[in-house]
Design an enzyme around this catalytic site. Sequence first.
Site, mmCIF file in Angstrom:
data_model
loop_
_atom_site.group_PDB
_atom_site.id
_atom_site.type_symbol
_atom_site.label_atom_id
_atom_site.label_comp_id
_atom_site.label_asym_id
_atom_site.label_seq_id
_atom_site.Cartn_x
_atom_site.Cartn_y
_atom_site.Cartn_z
ATOM 1 N N HIS A 143 -6.421 -7.331 0.299
ATOM 2 C CA HIS A 143 -6.561 -5.920 -0.077
ATOM 3 C C HIS A 143 -5.938 -5.661 -1.448
ATOM 4 O O HIS A 143 -4.958 -6.308 -1.823
ATOM 5 C CB HIS A 143 -5.865 -5.023 0.958
ATOM 6 C CG HIS A 143 -6.405 -5.142 2.346
ATOM 7 N ND1 HIS A 143 -5.906 -6.058 3.246
ATOM 8 C CD2 HIS A 143 -7.400 -4.487 2.986
ATOM 9 C CE1 HIS A 143 -6.573 -5.945 4.403
ATOM 10 N NE2 HIS A 143 -7.492 -5.003 4.261
ATOM 11 N N ASP A 179 -3.128 -10.854 -1.753
ATOM 12 C CA ASP A 179 -3.573 -10.303 -0.462
ATOM 13 C C ASP A 179 -5.067 -9.957 -0.559
ATOM 14 O O ASP A 179 -5.584 -9.674 -1.636
ATOM 15 C CB ASP A 179 -2.750 -9.023 -0.216
ATOM 16 C CG ASP A 179 -2.885 -8.434 1.182
ATOM 17 O OD1 ASP A 179 -1.945 -8.593 1.970
ATOM 18 O OD2 ASP A 179 -3.923 -7.788 1.460
ATOM 19 N N ASP A 222 -4.314 -12.467 4.627
ATOM 20 C CA ASP A 222 -5.522 -11.936 5.274
ATOM 21 C C ASP A 222 -6.797 -12.305 4.501
ATOM 22 O O ASP A 222 -7.875 -11.826 4.818
ATOM 23 C CB ASP A 222 -5.409 -10.421 5.480
ATOM 24 C CG ASP A 222 -4.863 -9.684 4.279
ATOM 25 O OD1 ASP A 222 -4.719 -10.292 3.208
ATOM 26 O OD2 ASP A 222 -4.584 -8.466 4.417
ATOM 27 N N HIS A 249 0.809 -1.231 0.000
ATOM 28 C CA HIS A 249 0.000 0.000 0.000
ATOM 29 C C HIS A 249 0.837 1.274 0.000
ATOM 30 O O HIS A 249 0.296 2.360 -0.226
ATOM 31 C CB HIS A 249 -0.920 0.041 1.225
ATOM 32 C CG HIS A 249 -1.951 -1.036 1.258
ATOM 33 N ND1 HIS A 249 -2.844 -1.243 0.227
ATOM 34 C CD2 HIS A 249 -2.255 -1.977 2.200
ATOM 35 C CE1 HIS A 249 -3.644 -2.267 0.532
ATOM 36 N NE2 HIS A 249 -3.303 -2.727 1.720
HETATM 37 ZN ZN ZN Z 1 -4.086 -7.026 3.218
#
Ligand code: ZN
Length: 401
Positions: free
Chosen positions: A179, A177, A266, A141
């Site tokens: 995200h 991931d 995650d 990120h």
């Molecule tokens: Zn993540």
Amino acid sequence: MTPTDEQPLDGPVRVVWSRDMLAYDFGQGHPMTSERLDLTIRLAQDLGLLDGPGVELADAGVASDDLLALVHDRAYIAAVHRASSEGVVDLDHGLGTTDDPIFPGMHEATARVVQGSVDSALAVWEGRTAHAVNVTGGLHHAMPAAASGFCVYNDAAAAIRTLLDAGAGRVAYVDVDAHHGDGVQQIFWDEPRVLTLSVHETGHALFPGTGHARETGGSGAEGTAVNIPLPSGTGDAGWLRAIDAIVPAVVRGFAPDVLVTQHGCDTHLLDPLTHLRVSIDGQRAAAQMLHRLAHEVTDGRWLALGGGGYAVVDVVPRSWAHLIGVATHQPVDPDTVVPESWRSVVQERYGRRGPDRMTDGRDARFSPWTSGYDPGDDVDRAIRSTRSAVFPLIGLDPDHD
Ligand SMILES: [Zn+2]
Ligand SMILES: [Zn+2]
């Protein structure tokens, strides 16, 4: 451990680790605790994965500002230095937020993660290692001029940029991931030599809110950003079906020289921050698929990174021990009993037992896309949206394989 369907040992494999890596930790109560890394490496050690003849443990120094500046603004790097050494909050650069609180030494801690990924990328590129794993990395990120989502510097992007500078013609980045891998996508948005491909929970339900199927790359780089946003609640069968329906075809078509993957775990059903329902067995299957893809497409040149994962005891250590097992050609049989030595550490620290096997008891089976499209299925509609958005841009037929 059994040599199932994995490739034979074909040279040493580098695993990035030193106790110094534990410094990347946002403090008490923050989900990004380095306890996750400590428990992962302990489990890999207790399973015997780090003692294999082909395994080379590698520590890392602190990346220089010039290296960080390959993907970050100088003003941002200076702000991280000030936060790190003088405790200066800088909200314009995302430093001192709830997600990214500042802590003493945060510059050095994150710059070390970057150096670990960059060193590994070069070792892979120069043929000094067959594959490399850095479970401390995958800080996807981090933006050119801001910390975001528990990520300060973007080690994945720095590794990819280094590969291009070292002569790689094309690099593919695959991010599984939960995200969206937004930082890496943004840094290479206009770069036709880098494919960024992210499979994640839909941005309508989860941070950072981006990663929609229609995000396909900037001008001159159309079709080099690929996003597969999946509905909340997607489990192994849908997740693996989506990966299988898009990732191999796109990566083969792109024909990269190196594959970089991000294995944030995650996606697991026990993860406290997300809403996907993938199992350890599904995550292991994805690691195997990407490993096979590297042998098929990039002559084995593969750098595997960690990422998110906040079920510190029940998920992260097992998921990434499997990743280390796959990458070091010592795949761990899912039925393997978790070593008692590891469980007693968990008992001591958390007052409970922790998982007893290296499996969640799932079979990680899925039906391939060629089995037919179900318009009533949310996952199938998501897969179709991505194929329709991207495949025509890269000369593939969205309706056929
Ligand atoms: Zn993540
Ligand atoms: Zn291999």
